[in-house]
Write an enzyme that holds these catalytic residues in place. Structure first.
Site, short mmCIF file in Angstrom:
data_model
loop_
_atom_site.label_atom_id
_atom_site.label_comp_id
_atom_site.label_asym_id
_atom_site.label_seq_id
_atom_site.Cartn_x
_atom_site.Cartn_y
_atom_site.Cartn_z
N SER A 32 11.88 -9.84 -32.95
CA SER A 32 10.99 -9.96 -34.10
C SER A 32 11.69 -10.77 -35.20
O SER A 32 12.06 -11.91 -34.97
CB SER A 32 10.55 -8.57 -34.58
OG SER A 32 9.48 -8.64 -35.49
N ASP B 114 0.57 -9.04 -27.87
CA ASP B 114 1.20 -8.86 -29.18
C ASP B 114 0.20 -9.18 -30.29
O ASP B 114 -0.31 -10.30 -30.37
CB ASP B 114 2.42 -9.78 -29.28
CG ASP B 114 3.34 -9.47 -30.45
OD1 ASP B 114 2.83 -9.15 -31.53
OD2 ASP B 114 4.57 -9.56 -30.27
N HIS C 180 3.68 -5.91 -29.59
CA HIS C 180 4.92 -6.15 -30.31
C HIS C 180 5.78 -4.90 -30.43
O HIS C 180 7.00 -4.96 -30.23
CB HIS C 180 4.60 -6.69 -31.71
CG HIS C 180 5.76 -7.31 -32.41
ND1 HIS C 180 6.28 -8.53 -32.04
CD2 HIS C 180 6.53 -6.87 -33.45
CE1 HIS C 180 7.30 -8.83 -32.82
NE2 HIS C 180 7.48 -7.84 -33.68
#
Length: 463
Positions: free
Chosen positions: A194, A343, A376
Site C-alpha cells: 500500500s 481491490d 486491498h
C-alpha cells in the site's frame, strides 16, 4: 470491543515512560552544517530510546538503532530522515530487508521510527501491526531497516521524497557497520504494501539514476497493493468509510507543495480544513472522516470537485507523483508485484498500466501475481506469503523470471513453494480478520462504518 481493550491495557501503559514524539525530540533536528554531508551519510545515531514493539510487549531481538540520515526533498533541497535498524538474534550481516511501512499520514508523530517503539501512541497501531509482516524477515536472520520515508514534513504520497529517502536509508545502513555490524557489501531487498509500496516502487524506479552504486547491492523489490496513481485511490475512497485516506493524502501533498494547499484552501468555505488534515495517523484519520466527501457529490468540501484536476498546477503535482505517468523511470532490479483483482482502495487498473509500461520499456525481470479473491485489506495478509517466498528466493540466489510474467491465481496463497510455516502464520491472521465482523465482505473491501471502528482491535489481536 476497542474501548474494552483500551480499558484492559490502560494499566500496562500507565506504568510506562513513553518514547518522546518526533515533534519534541531534538534527535530529529538536523545538526549545523548537515547540508554539506553527502546524501546517505549518517549524521548521528543512537540505540532506539525504547525497545522495538511487538504490540504490548517488547520484541525479542538482538539490538536496534536509529540513524539520522542526510537526504533531500522532491526539489533537491537538503533534509534529514530517521531510519530504524533492527538486528535479529543470529543475524546475517550480509542481508538487509528494507521494509517500508504504510504510514499513510501527514503528521510527524506518526513516523515509523517512533511508532515501532514500545509505548508509542495508540494511534500508531497500524504501523505496530506491521511488525507482523516484519517478524518473518527477522526470523530469517535478515536485518530489517525501516525509514521515515515521508521525511520531516510528513509528505504522504509524494514520490521523489519517498523513493529518495528509501535509497538514502539503504546507503546509510550499508555505511553503519561500526554501529550495527552490517557489511558494506550486504545484499538488500525492498518490500512495501500500500503506502509502503509507493515508497518502495519509487525507490526501485529512481535507483538507476539516483543511486546507481546500489545496483550491486539490491536484489529486488516486492510491491504489494501497488500504489501508482494517487488520484485513482482518492477517487475510489472519497465519500466512503475510507475517506480519511483522502484527508491524510491531501495533507501530505500540501506539506510538500504550499501552492497546492493554497489553491484547495481557496476552494472551500471550511478554512481550518488543512489544519485538521495533518493532525491524524492512519487509523484515527480513517475513523475521523468516515463517509466524508471531499471532491465528490453535492455536499463536497471542495466546491470545484474533481474538476480541480483541470487546474494546471494541481494536475502537474498529481502527475509528478504518479509512478504510472513516469514512463522514463524503469527499475533495473527484479520486481515482484502482488495485488488483489477486486481491490476497492487501490484499483488494480493503474498497477496493470505500470506493469505494462515497464514491460514495454524492456525491464529485465517483472513478476506480477494477481489475486482474484482478495481486495486491498485482505491481500495485505494473503499476499504476504508470496512476497516473503519471493524475497527468500532472492537472498538464496534463485533465478528470477526472465522478462515479464503476469499470472492470476484464485489466491496468492497458491503461489509456488510457500513454506508451510509462513502460510500457516498468515492463515491464522486471516482467520482473526474474518471473524471480526468488519462488514458485508471484507475480502472485497466492503467494510461498514461499525466495522471501521473495530479496525483498531485487529492490531490488538495480531500482536
Amino acid at each position: 470491543m476497542l474501548y474494552l481493550i483500551l480499558f484492559l491495557i490502560a494499566p500496562i501503559y500507565a506504568g510506562l515512560i513513553f518514547p518522546t514524539k518526533p515533534s519534541s525530540d531534538p534527535f530529529y533536528n538536523p545538526p549545523k552544517g548537515f547540508e554539506n554531508a553527502a546524501v546517505g551519510d549518517i549524521l548521528q545515531s543512537r540505540a532506539t530510546p525504547k525497545s522495538i514493539t511487538g504490540g504490548f510487549t517488547p520484541l525479542k531481538i538482538q539490538n536496534s538503532w536509529q540513524l539520522l540520515v542526510r537526504s533531500e526533498d522532491s526539489f533537491g533541497n537538503p533534509n534529514v530522515i530517521v531510519t530504524t535498524v533492527i538486528e535479529p538474534v543470529n543475524a546475517d550481516p550480509s542481508k538487509i530487508a528494507s521494509y517500508q511501512v504504510f504510514e499513510d499520514a501527514a503528521k510527524a508523530d506518526c513516523a515509523p521510527s517512533y511508532a515501532l517503539q514500545f509505548g508509542s501512541d495508540l494511534t500508531t497501531f497500524v504501523t505496530q501491526a506491521e511488525m507482523y509482516l516484519m517478524a518473518p524477515l527477522l526470523d530469517q536472520g535478515y536485518y530489517v531497516v525501516s525509514p521515515d520515508y515521508e521525511g520531516p514534513k510528513s509528505t504522504f504520497t509524494i514520490g521523489k521524497q519517498s523513493g529518495q529517502a528509501v535509497l538514502n536509508s539503504i546507503r546509510a545502513a550499508l555505511k553503519s557497520g561500526k554501529i550495527t555490524n552490517i557489511k558494506d557489501d550486504a545484499k538488500v531487498v525492498m518490500w512495501g504494501y500500500s503506502g509502503g509500496s509507493l515508497a518502495s516502487g519509487w525507490a526501485a524506479a529512481l535507483q538507476p539514476s539516483y543511486a546507481p552504486e546500489l545496483g550491486g547491492n539490491l536484489l529486488g523489490a516486492a510491491l504489494g497493493g501497488f500504489v501508482t496513481n494517487i488520484t485513482a485511490t482518492a477517487q475510489a475512497t472519497d465519500g466512503t468509510v475510507f475517506a480519511g485516506i483522502v484527508a491524510n493524502a491531501l495533507g501530505g501533498v500540501a506539506n510538500e507543495y504550499p501552492e497546492f494547499k493554497s489553491i484547495l484552501q481557496s476552494d472551500t468555505d471550511k478554512k481550518s480544513v488543512f489544519d485538521e488534515f495533518d493532525g491524524h495517523c492512519l487509523i484515527d484519520g480513517v475513523l475521523n472522516y468516515i463517509g466524508t466527501s471531499f471532491l465528490t457529490g453535492d455536499h463536497k468540501i471542495f466546491k470545484t470537485g474533481w474538476d480541480i484536476l483541470k487546474n494546471p498546477k494541481i494536475g502537474k503535482v498529481v502527475e509528478d507523483n504518479g509512478l504510472v505517468y513516469q514512463k522514463q523511470l524503469v527499475p533495473k532490479i527484479p520486481v515482484f508485484i502482488y495485488h488483489g483483482s477486486i481491490d476497492q482502495i487501490v484499483p488494480i487498473v493503474d498497477t496493470k498500466k505500470t506493469y505494462q509500461n515497464w514491460c514495454d520499456a524492456g525491464i529485465s525481470s517483472l513478476e506480477f501475481a494477481e489475486d482474484a479473491s482478495n481486495g486491498h485489506l485482505t491481500e495485505a495478509i494473503m499476499g504476504a506469503p508470496a512476497a516473503l517466498t519471493w524475497i527468500i528466493d532472492r537472498f538464496d540466489g534463485k533465478q528470477t523470471v526472465s522478462g515479464c510474467q503476469h499470472i492470476q491465481r484464485f489466491s496468492n496463497l497458491e503461489y509456488p513453494n510457500i513454506p508451510s510455516s509462513i502460510a500457516n502464520y498468515f492463515k491464522a491472521a486471516m482467520d482473526v480478520v474474518l471473524h471480526l465482523g468488519l462488514g458485508p465482505d471484507v475480502q472485497k473491501d466492503q467494510v461498514s462504518p461499525e466495522g471501521i471502528k473495530k479496525l483498531g482491535s485487529i492490531e490488538m489481536r495480531w500482536l
